[in-house]
Design an enzyme around this catalytic site. Structure first.
Site, PDB file in Angstrom:
ATOM      1  N   GLU A  68       0.808  -1.095   0.469  1.00  0.00           N
ATOM      2  CA  GLU A  68       0.493   0.353   0.636  1.00  0.00           C
ATOM      3  C   GLU A  68       0.508   1.123  -0.325  1.00  0.00           C
ATOM      4  O   GLU A  68       1.518   1.150   0.827  1.00  0.00           O
ATOM      5  CB  GLU A  68      -1.060  -0.062   0.803  1.00  0.00           C
ATOM      6  N   GLU A 123       3.594   9.663   6.936  1.00  0.00           N
ATOM      7  CA  GLU A 123       3.803   8.330   7.673  1.00  0.00           C
ATOM      8  C   GLU A 123       4.647   7.027   7.743  1.00  0.00           C
ATOM      9  O   GLU A 123       4.509   6.625   8.024  1.00  0.00           O
ATOM     10  CB  GLU A 123       1.708   7.715   7.734  1.00  0.00           C
ATOM     11  N   ASP A 132      -5.086   3.365  -2.353  1.00  0.00           N
ATOM     12  CA  ASP A 132      -5.847   4.303  -1.250  1.00  0.00           C
ATOM     13  C   ASP A 132      -5.924   5.800  -1.429  1.00  0.00           C
ATOM     14  O   ASP A 132      -5.025   6.075  -1.757  1.00  0.00           O
ATOM     15  CB  ASP A 132      -5.293   3.847   0.242  1.00  0.00           C
ATOM     16  N   HIS A 177      -4.714   8.279   0.742  1.00  0.00           N
ATOM     17  CA  HIS A 177      -2.890   8.741   0.116  1.00  0.00           C
ATOM     18  C   HIS A 177      -2.762   8.506  -1.261  1.00  0.00           C
ATOM     19  O   HIS A 177      -2.056   9.923  -1.347  1.00  0.00           O
ATOM     20  CB  HIS A 177      -2.215   7.292   0.271  1.00  0.00           C
ATOM     21  N   HIS A 232      -8.386   1.048  -1.371  1.00  0.00           N
ATOM     22  CA  HIS A 232      -8.875   1.385  -0.357  1.00  0.00           C
ATOM     23  C   HIS A 232      -9.579   2.905  -0.468  1.00  0.00           C
ATOM     24  O   HIS A 232      -9.306   3.870  -1.170  1.00  0.00           O
ATOM     25  CB  HIS A 232      -8.044   1.390   1.702  1.00  0.00           C
ATOM     26  N   ARG A 282     -10.701  11.129   5.468  1.00  0.00           N
ATOM     27  CA  ARG A 282     -10.920  10.392   5.591  1.00  0.00           C
ATOM     28  C   ARG A 282     -11.905  10.029   6.333  1.00  0.00           C
ATOM     29  O   ARG A 282     -12.174   9.145   6.903  1.00  0.00           O
ATOM     30  CB  ARG A 282     -10.592  10.300   6.805  1.00  0.00           C
ATOM     31  N   GLU A 327     -12.320   2.781   4.041  1.00  0.00           N
ATOM     32  CA  GLU A 327     -11.289   2.886   5.762  1.00  0.00           C
ATOM     33  C   GLU A 327     -11.657   4.305   6.159  1.00  0.00           C
ATOM     34  O   GLU A 327     -10.691   4.642   5.271  1.00  0.00           O
ATOM     35  CB  GLU A 327     -10.067   2.617   4.862  1.00  0.00           C
TER      36      GLU A 327
HETATM   37  C1  LER Z   1      -4.372   2.412   6.183  1.00  0.00           C
HETATM   38  O1  LER Z   1      -4.498   1.028   5.342  1.00  0.00           O
HETATM   39  C2  LER Z   1      -4.065   3.573   5.496  1.00  0.00           C
HETATM   40  O2  LER Z   1      -3.711   3.482   5.028  1.00  0.00           O
HETATM   41  C3  LER Z   1      -2.926   3.547   6.545  1.00  0.00           C
HETATM   42  O3  LER Z   1      -3.467   5.594   6.597  1.00  0.00           O
HETATM   43  C4  LER Z   1      -2.642   3.707   8.005  1.00  0.00           C
HETATM   44  O4  LER Z   1      -2.525   4.707   9.040  1.00  0.00           O
HETATM   45 MN    MN Z   2      -5.498   2.184   3.517  1.00  0.00          MN
END
Ligand code: LER
Ligand code: MN
Length: 268
Positions: A152, A158, A185, A188, A211, A217, A246
């Site tokens: 991912e 992070e 995701d 991100h 995700h 978020r 998520e």
């Molecule tokens: C986990 O799937 C994720 O997206 C991260 O932001 C975890 O901190």
């Molecule tokens: Mn994620």
């Protein structure tokens, strides 16, 4: 495409993930028509596969994927640590999650478990070397058990490496592992990618899990990301896997699960 929702099996410091009482959450997801549930597992040694089997079969849900980030977030273990014993502990935990994934024909997510090295990348790039070495061990194990692991790409605040799709694609070709794929995701991607559509097309057939969350978020539709465009791009690359929620459980898990299902189902 199928719908799933990310839930933590054990209590965690992750604030954005639904947690506690996962059995009740599985019941709600099943009632709402979800195909699967994504489970984050901090310590697989405390898990009984038969319990998971029982709940999933009772609520007719598949195990969409297993999240592993809590080993870093809650226990400080990471695949890139300069300390060999920390890396080995992280590898051991993930191998146990590979065993669980095998029992459910599921995937293992490698995101935050990559860690941050020791904060700064050193001159010899040992962070990268350590990560490569950990991945080689994990890939060997995953391939022998026919389990797919998904990298991912996670934003720069992070983790310190593999922040975007391009980096992940290059890393996978370097590791040369047939069981290594990509998780996209949207949270991100919104921070790291120049263009969602170009990045989805670049990842192409490597995309094996997704995700979905908006830029804040929250549930898709509550921020500024264009999910219609994203779903169209995923269709273009013939993605048939899970779209997994998520999202921050705000105002509540139940309302988010309902809202996510309604919103995303309409788009697909
Ligand atoms: C986990 O799937 C994720 O997206 C991260 O932001 C975890 O901190
Ligand atoms: Mn994620």
């Amino acid at each position: 495409m199928k719908l799933s929702y990310a839930v933590s099996l054990q209590k965690t410091g992750f604030n954005f993930i639904a947690q506690e009482d996962w059995v009740n959450k599985a019941k709600v997801l099943s009632y709402l028509g979800y195909d699967g549930i994504e489970l984050s597992i901090r310590d697989p040694r405390q898990i009984k596969i038969t319990n998971i089997e029982m709940v999933l079969s009772r609520y007719a849900l598949k195990l969409a994927a297993i999240g592993t980030g809590q080993i870093f977030n809650d226990d400080g273990l990471s695949l890139s640590s300069s300390k060999k014993n920390i890396r080995q502990k992280a590898i051991k935990r993930i191998k146990s999650n590979i065993d669980i994934a095998k029992a459910f024909d599921s995937l293992v997510i490698i995101g935050l478990a990559r860690g941050k090295g020791d904060g700064i990348r050193d001159k010899n790039d040992s962070y990268r070397k350590n990560l490569l070495e950990s991945f080689r061990q994990l890939c060997d194990y995953a391939c022998r058990h026919r389990v797919t692991m998904v990298i991912e790409p996670i934003n720069r605040y992070e983790v310190s490496f593999l922040n975007n799709v391009g980096e992940a694609v290059r890393f996978i070709s370097e590791v040369k592992c047939s069981c290594l794929r990509i998780l996209l995701d949207t949270f991100h991607m919104n921070i790291e990618e120049k263009d969602f559509i170009a990045s989805i097309s670049q990842a192409g057939r490597l995309v094996s899990h997704v995700h979905l969350s908006d830029n804040n978020r929250l549930c898709p539709g509550r921020g500024h990301i264009n999910f219609k465009e994203i779903i169209t791009a995923l269709k273009k690359i013939k993605y048939k896997g899970y779209l997994s929620a998520e999202i921050l459980p705000m105002p509540s898990f139940k309302s988010c699960a309902k809202e996510f299902h309604n919103y995303v189902e309409r788009l697909i």
